[in-house]
Write an enzyme that holds these catalytic residues in place. Sequence first.
Site, PDB file in Angstrom:
ATOM      1  N   HIS A 120      12.321   5.218  -8.541  1.00 55.68           N
ATOM      2  CA  HIS A 120      11.138   5.408  -8.269  1.00 55.68           C
ATOM      3  C   HIS A 120       9.229   6.146  -8.135  1.00 55.68           C
ATOM      4  O   HIS A 120       8.754   4.991  -7.616  1.00 55.68           O
ATOM      5  CB  HIS A 120      11.704   6.522  -6.373  1.00 55.68           C
ATOM      6  CG  HIS A 120      10.118   6.225  -5.769  1.00 55.68           C
ATOM      7  ND1 HIS A 120      10.903   4.269  -4.733  1.00 55.68           N
ATOM      8  CD2 HIS A 120       9.571   6.733  -4.477  1.00 55.68           C
ATOM      9  CE1 HIS A 120       9.814   4.832  -3.407  1.00 55.68           C
ATOM     10  NE2 HIS A 120       9.097   5.871  -3.989  1.00 55.68           N
ATOM     11  N   TYR A 179       3.715   8.562   8.561  1.00 56.48           N
ATOM     12  CA  TYR A 179       5.238   7.934   9.014  1.00 56.48           C
ATOM     13  C   TYR A 179       5.183   8.162  10.648  1.00 56.48           C
ATOM     14  O   TYR A 179       6.508   7.950  11.272  1.00 56.48           O
ATOM     15  CB  TYR A 179       5.923   9.182   8.424  1.00 56.48           C
ATOM     16  CG  TYR A 179       5.983   8.689   6.960  1.00 56.48           C
ATOM     17  CD1 TYR A 179       6.539   7.057   6.300  1.00 56.48           C
ATOM     18  CD2 TYR A 179       5.540   9.915   6.107  1.00 56.48           C
ATOM     19  CE1 TYR A 179       7.011   6.836   4.653  1.00 56.48           C
ATOM     20  CE2 TYR A 179       5.183   9.050   4.323  1.00 56.48           C
ATOM     21  CZ  TYR A 179       5.789   7.745   4.130  1.00 56.48           C
ATOM     22  OH  TYR A 179       5.687   7.652   2.869  1.00 56.48           O
ATOM     23  N   ASP A 217       4.662   3.071  -3.832  1.00 54.30           N
ATOM     24  CA  ASP A 217       5.182   3.341  -2.370  1.00 54.30           C
ATOM     25  C   ASP A 217       3.574   2.924  -1.490  1.00 54.30           C
ATOM     26  O   ASP A 217       3.450   2.581  -0.836  1.00 54.30           O
ATOM     27  CB  ASP A 217       5.578   5.222  -3.510  1.00 54.30           C
ATOM     28  CG  ASP A 217       6.365   5.887  -2.105  1.00 54.30           C
ATOM     29  OD1 ASP A 217       7.159   5.982  -1.326  1.00 54.30           O
ATOM     30  OD2 ASP A 217       5.635   6.719  -1.124  1.00 54.30           O
TER      31      ASP A 217
END
Length: 397
Positions: free
Chosen positions: A319, A265, A159
């Site tokens: 995931h 982010y 990720d």
Amino acid sequence: MTVKIVPVSLWETIKLHVLSFIFGVYLIVVRLFKWAWDPKKFFGMVQRDKPPPFMVDNSLGKHSYVKLKSIKLHYVEAGEKDKPLVLLLHGFPDCWLSWREQIPVLSEHYRVVALDLKGFGDSDKPTHTKSYKIDVLIDELHQFILTFGVSRCSIIGHDLGGLLGWYMAALHSDIIYKFVVISSPHPNYYWSGISRNTTFDDKWMHFSRLPFLPEMDALKEDLSVINDTFSHLKINQTTSGKNYVEAYKYAFSRTEDWTGPINYYRNLPFMRLYSIEPISNQTLLIVGNADPSVSLESIIQSSDLVARFNIKVITGAQHFPHQEKPEMVNEVILKFLIGKPSPLEKTPSKGIVSTWLGSLSSTVKYGNQVLDAVQKRTNDVVSGLPNKIHYLGHTTT
């Protein structure tokens, strides 16, 4: 090879800010309704003062710290120091504990270092957004690797950690031997491949660029976001009785535990990688065939930016394939790191696409994604591919 970090276009920058405002307003309104309906539940929080013992003991490896110029990083180390170094980079929201199933297996062959990324776990958590600019993060990772006195290492990233790994492989290919990336497309496709049907979907990612509010949102309902993100752990709880969901809730129980991670982010969507040549490091791309967060198309597109690559689809995984299907993932990783697989050519052949389709036959959703990706790319397939290509033990003619 010319490789550099470049900002997105002015139009894309404006678009990102506009989307941040739009989805910010949308999610604020949604959360207000939840708060008005049950304010006690919305702001409810269990006090977590002590970490679970397995987070601080040495059962998986030795807990250590290293001080760089401006940051102190925590990591867990296992394996003999004279063996090749493998660096493990976790995702969001996660910490070194993400690799609990890989550390014992890898440490039999390698010197394994599972890092708490800056802002996560027991590593320093600077609050200023500028501390998480991609050039700063990559420079610190480079410094971190050099402190171990090695000239080269391999990276395994999941990720967000995989995203950082892509930058490391491109910008510091001289010190990266092999690169394993799990559930993480190339930076140039990462942000366009985020699904709308996950906890941290594209709406939340845009919302996360607002100040203060994302941290408050992550803490709501006693960290229900952790329950949602790690729902697979409720099913795959170990026989030892270790409550990993509670461990993650401890790691993210304060506002400052979220500010650093969210700052990634607030910066990274505005940057891309520019390179004339594809990444030269041997690269293994791993993705779950039921991943709700990452599209297989983005993984295939990412492989087009790598000169030597292998792709492995983990059937039945979402995931977190390294946590959901650890035995399978460990076997694939070891075979890639220890063995000498013949890399695929940069442009996949129809035979390789058939292998992908065969791996995905049990999942209609992913099969459709592959077909869409193939339709977009088969016009570019050239005739100069080798007659035989070895693909993680399978030979396609």
